[in-house]
Scaffold this active site. Structure first.
Site, short mmCIF file in Angstrom:
data_model
loop_
_atom_site.label_atom_id
_atom_site.label_comp_id
_atom_site.label_asym_id
_atom_site.label_seq_id
_atom_site.Cartn_x
_atom_site.Cartn_y
_atom_site.Cartn_z
N LEU A 34 -31.20 56.62 47.05
CA LEU A 34 -31.63 57.09 45.73
C LEU A 34 -31.04 58.45 45.37
O LEU A 34 -30.84 59.30 46.23
CB LEU A 34 -33.17 57.17 45.71
N HIS A 38 -31.96 57.47 39.79
CA HIS A 38 -33.18 56.72 40.12
C HIS A 38 -34.42 57.55 39.83
O HIS A 38 -35.43 57.03 39.34
CB HIS A 38 -33.17 56.32 41.59
#
Lengths: 296, 296
Positions: A34, A38
């Protein structure tokens, strides 16, 4: 934050949160590793939804045989820290055998929209995306699902699927998040050497320059914009262009080469895929030429 | 009983019934021109569910270009009488434009299971079935959905779809309903001339005879059973065999020609499609050879 690894646990957890009457349920499907892109999806989900579910799953069926499924970067510990920090309520991290306990024989296939851009370069890719997203929708039954516009074609394809199949979820597209120097965030950026990382700036730069050139009336037609994009990208010796296209959005229909962009109805996407060594990067810019024309 | 014609009305009605806390919601998808087979589905749904939704829609995308979409029999008034009599709570009768407001680009495609039997004779047929059934599932969100085993391949394909895509519904297969003389009920039986109607009895007769022959040990292998089916059917001069197959159920995998059926694990299907003039009829018999063997 609750971490679940089986479909049964996920269903139970989502059902419990729904039963708690905390308002709509949001789903943020990811492949992990991530980054701030995100994080922006989680924050947007938190604004709209009472419960935010994030899935982290590197989905094998959306990778081609010669693509980077095995090499795709993974870091569960760091991902869970980010998810917690950004307010996820439930994180679903299934093993491959949990998502595909036997060979999957059912696929959701979206035609037309998937024949261009990444669909042309990555045959079968979008069938894998739509199929896994539909599975996640059925497991979580979210009211909203959040996707980044870096994968603009993915957003268009998923919206088509949801509309065509009357799925009970609203797709929420979220803006591209970029580094300070313009590079669009991507888990795949980690593959880049220092030199490739530097040269990869041509993607965002070409999009900005092409947009300005249209705004200022220096280029007019689809062909001219495409040539401008390609010439900027080609200024990087390491760049190997997969595609540089100008299409309608979200229909992804081509425009005639001599078509004056300011006459387009609705939105236009300039979409790029460029290889640097073994790393394939994508970027895009969506704009409304009519608005440009109105300003001139 | 409430009759609704739009997706919005259907969603509202189903949501209302669910909110009323009357227990599970059952869906009986049909193409109308209802007969006792459909009635048996409604009755079974009434046993399990608090709310029974029936859909009546002749689905264009599951018909091939040279099939009987236009000619398919329709009789709304009679259908509504039957639905009311058999306890349907909501009947959904959409126009084609309501189900397909624009060209549908998303399809659910089940591979492998759809390559044999009717899938081979009717390319694209099952994609149309799975797609429309998924749409109906998303509109109604039923707990159970009821399908007749005359379309045994359809049941197998839909179960595969539901399992593969983690859909939140249980498929309930219901036994074939037959006329007193053995003919399986079908809306298409209305196409038959008196002579064709009489000769069409060879379908059920061949299945009964083949089953008895296996039970009594008079035939043993797949090839022998297939030959027996074909020879009984061919006793009807009007019968034109499309297929007569013996496969595993519900996997629909072929068995070697010299395979002794009593050694099969699980269920076996004998499946027939036979044309009488322009009318194509199907029938089947599912049985467990091990049980036969245990009786011998």
């Amino acid at each position: 934050m609750r971490v679940v690894r089986t479909v049964e646990q996920l269903r139970e957890a989502a059902l419990f949160m729904r039963g708690a009457g905390q308002g709509p349920v949001g789903l943020v499907p990811t492949m992990g590793y991530l980054h701030d892109g995100h994080a922006s999806l989680l924050r947007r989900a938190g604004e709209i939804c009472g419960t935010v579910v994030m899935s982290i799953f590197v989905n094998p069926i959306q990778f081609g045989p010669n693509e980077d499924y095995e090499a795709y970067p993974r870091d569960e510990r760091r991902d869970l820290e980010l998810a917690e920090r950004e307010g996820a309520d439930i994180v679903f991290i299934p093993a491959v055998e949990e998502m595909y306990p036997r060979e999957i024989r059912s696929k959701i296939v979206v035609s037309s929209l998937t024949t261009r851009l990444c669909g042309a370069s990555r045959p079968g890719h979008f069938d894998g995306v739509t199929t896994v997203v539909a599975k996640l929708f059925n497991m979580v039954q979210p009211d909203y699902a959040f996707f980044g516009l870096k994968d603009a074609q993915q957003v268009a394809v998923l919206r088509q699927m949801v509309d065509d199949l009357n799925m009970n979820v609203k797709i929420v597209p979220c803006p591209i998040v970029r580094e300070a120097d313009g590079l669009a965030l991507s888990s795949r950026n980690v593959y880049l050497s220092a030199e490739e990382r530097q040269q990869a700036l041509v993607l965002s730069r070409s999009l900005r320059e092409a947009h300005s050139a249209v705004e200022e009336g220096r280029v007019a037609t689809t062909d001219e914009v495409r040539e401008l994009l390609k010439s900027v990208i080609s200024s990087s010796p390491l760049a190997d262009i997969d595609y540089a296209e100008i299409l309608t959005f979200p229909q992804l229909e081509p425009l005639e080469g001599n078509f004056p962009l300011v006459e387009a109805e609705g939105e236009i996407i300039m979409a790029l895929a460029v290889r640097f060594g073994r790393t394939r990067l994508i970027d895009n810019l969506i704009f409304t030429p009519k608005e440009v024309a109105a300003l001139v």
